[in-house]
Scaffold this motif. Structure first.
Motif, short mmCIF file in Angstrom:
data_model
loop_
_atom_site.label_atom_id
_atom_site.label_comp_id
_atom_site.label_asym_id
_atom_site.label_seq_id
_atom_site.Cartn_x
_atom_site.Cartn_y
_atom_site.Cartn_z
N PHE A 1 4.53 -3.76 1.77
CA PHE A 1 4.08 -3.49 3.14
C PHE A 1 2.56 -3.55 3.23
O PHE A 1 1.99 -4.20 4.12
N MET A 2 1.88 -2.90 2.28
CA MET A 2 0.42 -2.88 2.30
C MET A 2 -0.17 -4.27 2.07
O MET A 2 -1.10 -4.67 2.75
N LEU B 1 -5.41 -4.42 -6.97
CA LEU B 1 -4.69 -3.17 -6.67
C LEU B 1 -4.18 -2.52 -7.96
O LEU B 1 -4.34 -1.32 -8.17
N ASN C 1 -4.41 -9.08 7.83
CA ASN C 1 -5.66 -8.69 8.49
C ASN C 1 -6.84 -9.52 7.99
O ASN C 1 -7.71 -9.90 8.76
N LEU C 2 -6.85 -9.82 6.71
CA LEU C 2 -8.00 -10.51 6.13
C LEU C 2 -7.97 -12.02 6.39
O LEU C 2 -9.01 -12.65 6.54
N LEU D 1 0.10 -6.28 5.19
CA LEU D 1 -0.87 -5.85 6.21
C LEU D 1 -2.28 -6.33 5.87
O LEU D 1 -2.99 -6.84 6.72
N MET D 2 -2.66 -6.13 4.60
CA MET D 2 -4.03 -6.45 4.19
C MET D 2 -4.27 -7.96 4.26
O MET D 2 -5.28 -8.40 4.80
N ALA E 1 6.37 -0.02 -0.48
CA ALA E 1 5.06 0.37 0.04
C ALA E 1 4.01 -0.67 -0.35
O ALA E 1 3.17 -1.05 0.47
N LEU E 2 4.08 -1.14 -1.59
CA LEU E 2 3.12 -2.15 -2.04
C LEU E 2 3.27 -3.43 -1.23
O LEU E 2 2.29 -4.02 -0.77
N GLU F 1 -5.04 -12.36 -6.27
CA GLU F 1 -6.29 -11.62 -6.46
C GLU F 1 -6.14 -10.18 -5.99
O GLU F 1 -6.53 -9.23 -6.67
N MET F 2 -5.52 -10.02 -4.81
CA MET F 2 -5.37 -8.69 -4.23
C MET F 2 -4.47 -7.81 -5.09
O MET F 2 -4.80 -6.65 -5.36
N SER G 1 -9.53 -3.07 3.82
CA SER G 1 -8.90 -4.36 4.13
C SER G 1 -8.07 -4.30 5.41
O SER G 1 -7.56 -5.30 5.86
N LEU G 2 -7.94 -3.10 5.98
CA LEU G 2 -7.11 -2.96 7.17
C LEU G 2 -7.90 -2.80 8.46
O LEU G 2 -7.46 -3.22 9.51
N TYR H 1 -10.29 0.56 -1.11
CA TYR H 1 -9.92 -0.86 -1.20
C TYR H 1 -8.85 -1.20 -0.17
O TYR H 1 -8.95 -2.19 0.55
N ILE I 1 1.69 4.83 -2.58
CA ILE I 1 0.96 4.09 -3.63
C ILE I 1 0.05 5.04 -4.42
O ILE I 1 -0.02 4.97 -5.64
#
Lengths: 215, 78
Positions: free
Chosen positions: A121-122, A75, A129-130, A125-126, A118-119, A70-71, B13-14, B9, B60
């Motif tokens: 890594f993000m 994105l 965290n969620l 993290l996301m 980068a994708l 989903e994320m 989320s962070l 977005y 990104i």
């Protein structure tokens, strides 16, 4: 185990709200502790107090794959990239995500894999965290990781040859820890050279030394 | 291309206070500046160790901006 506190008109109400928020359908998966049963004002008189519950829950692993899918799709949509998730495989500690894009894979990978990195890594993290999940998410597209691995191995062997031939150390371009590790491993059995990492952070790079002429 | 939405977005989320994330988009001729504001406690969460998170967000954004040929700058305000 994670904890949230939710308020509602009644304790049942609060529990329902919490489950909806967490996206958990099965109430038996969580344990509920009622902190405050609340008090409702009668006909508008008296002070009403909301009920408060504390929910203990485990982020179930089955949901991670769906959340990741989903994320990433979200994105991509926001990045105006065509494509999305092709396949997800969940291991015990890892989630392998295969992406696809007919026209944008070069863009998704980026120069030397920078964007893909980068994708990844993000997303890690996301999601972390969620959901509180500690699974490592690995993104790949068009077997880029495999290709890059082979290219790095080949390049490092060629560089080692050059070092042996000239007797002079050579410094490679900066790489991330995984790539550096791969090169150290590729060259560790070659007794004619040794490898070392130099520099800090993103600038850290490998230097290949000839064994006889080591400084 | 809506950069604010993309950044919002990711950032929301962070952080611990997603409701206090503010993004201002200043559009110029050749570049777009994104000003990101979060609460004091959340600043570390969008910058990261040695700016690692900020760098990933910028990478990104720039990947998304390639097609438009515009430069996009992300500034984190404190």
């Amino acid at each position: 185990m994670k904890v949230i506190e939710v308020e509602g008109r009644t304790s049942e109400d609060a529990t329902k709200k919490a489950l909806a928020e967490l996206g958990i359908k099965d109430a038996s998966k969580v344990s509920v502790e009622v902190i405050d049963h609340g008090k409702s004002g009668i006909f508008g008189f008296g002070v009403s107090r909301p009920a408060k519950v504390r929910i203990y829950y485990n982020e179930s692993n089955e949901d991670i794959g769906d959340k990741v899918r989903e994320m990433i799709n979200e994105l991509f949509k926001k990045m105006e990239l065509e494509g999305g998730v092709k396949d997800i495989k969940e291991g015990e500690n890892k989630v392998y995500v295969e992406l696809e894009s007919k026209t944008g894979s070069g863009l998704i990978i980026g120069k030397k894999g920078k964007t893909l990195e980068a994708l990844q890594f993000m997303v890690n993290l996301m999601i972390n965290n969620l959901t509180g999940s500690e699974k490592k998410i690995i993104l790949d597209i068009e077997s880029y990781r495999d290709k890059r691995e082979k290219a790095l191995k080949k390049m490092s062997r060629e560089m080692a040859q050059k070092v042996i031939k000239t007797g002079r150390p050579l410094t490679l371009e900066p790489m991330n820890p995984f790539e550096r590790r791969l090169i150290h491993l590729t060259l560790q059995n070659d007794k004619r050279v040794t490898t070392k990492s130099e520099g800090q952070g993103i600038y850290r790079k490998i230097k290949i030394f000839p064994v006889n002429n080591r400084k | 291309m809506n950069y604010s939405e993309l950044v919002a977005y990711m950032v929301k989320s962070l952080v611990d206070h997603p409701d206090q994330v503010e993004i201002r988009e200043i559009e110029g001729e050749k570049s777009t500046i994104l000003e990101l504001k979060v609460t004091k406690e959340d600043i570390g969460k969008v910058i990261g160790k040695h700016g690692r998170i900020a760098r990933a967000i910028r990478t990104i954004i720039n990947a998304s901006a390639t097609k438009t040929g515009k430069r996009v700058v992300l500034e984190i305000l404190d």
